[in-house]
Design a protein around this motif. Structure first.
Motif, PDB file in Angstrom:
ATOM      1  N   UNK A  60      49.036  96.606  42.647  1.00 40.90           N
ATOM      2  CA  UNK A  60      49.155  98.033  42.923  1.00 40.90           C
ATOM      3  C   UNK A  60      50.568  98.344  43.404  1.00 40.90           C
ATOM      4  N   UNK A  61      51.017  99.538  43.122  1.00 41.87           N
ATOM      5  CA  UNK A  61      52.336  99.985  43.557  1.00 41.87           C
ATOM      6  C   UNK A  61      53.436  99.698  42.568  1.00 41.87           C
ATOM      7  N   UNK A  62      53.179  98.855  41.591  1.00 45.56           N
ATOM      8  CA  UNK A  62      54.197  98.544  40.585  1.00 45.56           C
ATOM      9  C   UNK A  62      54.249  99.603  39.505  1.00 45.56           C
ATOM     10  N   UNK A  63      55.278  99.567  38.665  1.00 50.60           N
ATOM     11  CA  UNK A  63      55.414 100.579  37.612  1.00 50.60           C
ATOM     12  C   UNK A  63      54.272 100.559  36.592  1.00 50.60           C
ATOM     13  N   UNK A  64      53.729  99.370  36.302  1.00 44.33           N
ATOM     14  CA  UNK A  64      52.623  99.305  35.345  1.00 44.33           C
ATOM     15  C   UNK A  64      51.406 100.046  35.877  1.00 44.33           C
ATOM     16  N   UNK A  65      51.043  99.773  37.118  1.00 44.10           N
ATOM     17  CA  UNK A  65      49.844 100.383  37.709  1.00 44.10           C
ATOM     18  C   UNK A  65      50.021 101.880  37.911  1.00 44.10           C
ATOM     19  N   UNK A  66      51.146 102.282  38.497  1.00 42.45           N
ATOM     20  CA  UNK A  66      51.322 103.693  38.833  1.00 42.45           C
ATOM     21  C   UNK A  66      51.621 104.546  37.603  1.00 42.45           C
ATOM     22  N   UNK A  67      52.278 103.971  36.601  1.00 40.17           N
ATOM     23  CA  UNK A  67      52.552 104.726  35.372  1.00 40.17           C
ATOM     24  C   UNK A  67      51.349 104.817  34.476  1.00 40.17           C
ATOM     25  N   UNK A  68      50.529 103.785  34.508  1.00 41.60           N
ATOM     26  CA  UNK A  68      49.327 103.772  33.696  1.00 41.60           C
ATOM     27  C   UNK A  68      49.618 103.565  32.226  1.00 41.60           C
ATOM     28  N   UNK A  69      48.576 103.747  31.436  1.00 46.40           N
ATOM     29  CA  UNK A  69      48.655 103.582  29.989  1.00 46.40           C
ATOM     30  C   UNK A  69      47.983 104.786  29.348  1.00 46.40           C
ATOM     31  N   UNK A  70      48.598 105.313  28.288  1.00 43.91           N
ATOM     32  CA  UNK A  70      48.015 106.436  27.546  1.00 43.91           C
ATOM     33  C   UNK A  70      47.580 105.955  26.163  1.00 43.91           C
ATOM     34  N   UNK A  71      46.347 106.297  25.793  1.00 40.25           N
ATOM     35  CA  UNK A  71      45.794 105.956  24.488  1.00 40.25           C
ATOM     36  C   UNK A  71      44.998 107.161  23.996  1.00 40.25           C
ATOM     37  N   UNK A  72      45.314 107.653  22.830  1.00 42.10           N
ATOM     38  CA  UNK A  72      44.538 108.710  22.168  1.00 42.10           C
ATOM     39  C   UNK A  72      44.302 109.928  23.065  1.00 42.10           C
ATOM     40  N   UNK A  73      45.323 110.321  23.804  1.00 47.60           N
ATOM     41  CA  UNK A  73      45.218 111.523  24.625  1.00 47.60           C
ATOM     42  C   UNK A  73      44.585 111.313  25.994  1.00 47.60           C
ATOM     43  N   UNK A  74      44.362 110.063  26.378  1.00 52.93           N
ATOM     44  CA  UNK A  74      43.773 109.750  27.678  1.00 52.93           C
ATOM     45  C   UNK A  74      44.722 108.813  28.414  1.00 52.93           C
ATOM     46  N   UNK A  75      44.996 109.095  29.693  1.00 50.85           N
ATOM     47  CA  UNK A  75      45.857 108.225  30.509  1.00 50.85           C
ATOM     48  C   UNK A  75      45.045 107.688  31.678  1.00 50.85           C
ATOM     49  N   UNK A  76      45.169 106.380  31.916  1.00 51.80           N
ATOM     50  CA  UNK A  76      44.512 105.729  33.047  1.00 51.80           C
ATOM     51  C   UNK A  76      45.560 104.977  33.857  1.00 51.80           C
ATOM     52  N   UNK A  78      46.527 103.352  38.257  1.00 49.38           N
ATOM     53  CA  UNK A  78      46.119 103.075  39.632  1.00 49.38           C
ATOM     54  C   UNK A  78      47.275 103.395  40.560  1.00 49.38           C
ATOM     55  N   UNK A  79      47.022 104.258  41.528  1.00 47.42           N
ATOM     56  CA  UNK A  79      48.010 104.558  42.555  1.00 47.42           C
ATOM     57  C   UNK A  79      47.688 103.793  43.827  1.00 47.42           C
ATOM     58  N   UNK A 113      38.664 106.368  44.969  1.00 41.98           N
ATOM     59  CA  UNK A 113      39.441 105.503  45.856  1.00 41.98           C
ATOM     60  C   UNK A 113      38.658 104.237  46.185  1.00 41.98           C
ATOM     61  N   UNK A 114      39.393 103.128  46.285  1.00 44.47           N
ATOM     62  CA  UNK A 114      38.815 101.832  46.603  1.00 44.47           C
ATOM     63  C   UNK A 114      39.698 101.165  47.648  1.00 44.47           C
ATOM     64  N   UNK A 115      39.247 100.018  48.150  1.00 45.40           N
ATOM     65  CA  UNK A 115      40.004  99.227  49.124  1.00 45.40           C
ATOM     66  C   UNK A 115      40.331 100.056  50.360  1.00 45.40           C
ATOM     67  N   UNK A 116      39.308 100.695  50.907  1.00 46.96           N
ATOM     68  CA  UNK A 116      39.496 101.490  52.115  1.00 46.96           C
ATOM     69  C   UNK A 116      40.342 102.738  51.893  1.00 46.96           C
ATOM     70  N   UNK A 117      40.404 103.237  50.668  1.00 46.79           N
ATOM     71  CA  UNK A 117      41.191 104.424  50.357  1.00 46.79           C
ATOM     72  C   UNK A 117      42.627 104.138  49.981  1.00 46.79           C
ATOM     73  N   UNK A 118      42.989 102.868  49.889  1.00 51.74           N
ATOM     74  CA  UNK A 118      44.378 102.507  49.571  1.00 51.74           C
ATOM     75  C   UNK A 118      44.669 102.491  48.073  1.00 51.74           C
ATOM     76  N   UNK A 119      43.666 102.248  47.249  1.00 53.18           N
ATOM     77  CA  UNK A 119      43.839 102.230  45.796  1.00 53.18           C
ATOM     78  C   UNK A 119      43.166 103.461  45.204  1.00 53.18           C
ATOM     79  N   UNK A 120      43.852 104.111  44.289  1.00 55.92           N
ATOM     80  CA  UNK A 120      43.336 105.328  43.657  1.00 55.92           C
ATOM     81  C   UNK A 120      43.323 105.125  42.143  1.00 55.92           C
ATOM     82  N   UNK A 121      42.142 104.860  41.612  1.00 56.55           N
ATOM     83  CA  UNK A 121      41.979 104.686  40.176  1.00 56.55           C
ATOM     84  C   UNK A 121      41.771 106.063  39.580  1.00 56.55           C
TER      85      UNK A 121
END
Length: 126
Positions: A60-76, A78-79, A113-121
């Motif tokens: 978490x916190x890295x560019x991969x997680x925070x930027x996410x991935x977009x596929x077919x008009x959907x972006x996912x 983790x913040x 939110x997970x991990x006590x509110x620290x991770x935001x999927x």
């Protein structure tokens, strides 16, 4: 005869202790299956985005997680707010993203939110 009785007793104890394994050692695959089905009914494109994003372990916190991935008009993605650098294995990523989709809006978009509110999927439109 005593050795055989002790062996059977030991085997019985091992079998009994195997039933007492922790239930939170891994994700609940039955819940994942149900969430995958609910998500597919909402928008199958979300499943494609989840599969593309959760195909690798990340922190978490890295560019991969925070930027996410977009596929077919959907972006996912983790913040992270309070604990950056938390390891997220593929199976936990998939489990939590499927839950976000299943519990999300009519088209599977949402945030949890997970991990006590620290991770935001999150799942949004791209």
């Amino acid at each position: 005869m005593l050795n055989r009785s002790l062996s059977l007793l030991l085997f019985g104890l091992i079998a009994l202790l195997s039933l007492a394994t922790p239930t939170h050692a891994g994700p609940d695959f039955w819940a994942m299956w149900n969430n995958r089905n609910r998500c597919a009914q909402k928008d199958a494109r979300v499943l494609a985005a989840i599969n593309a994003f959760c195909n690798t372990n990340f922190y978490t916190g890295g560019p991969y997680a925070s930027g996410g991935v977009a596929v077919a008009g959907v972006r996912v993605g983790v913040g992270a707010t309070c604990r950056w650098g938390t390891f997220v294995p593929q199976v936990w990523c998939e489990s939590q993203m499927l839950e976000v989709c299943a519990m999300g809006g009519g088209r599977g978009r949402g945030k949890r939110s997970y991990d006590g509110g620290c991770q935001h999927f999150w799942i949004t439109n791209a």
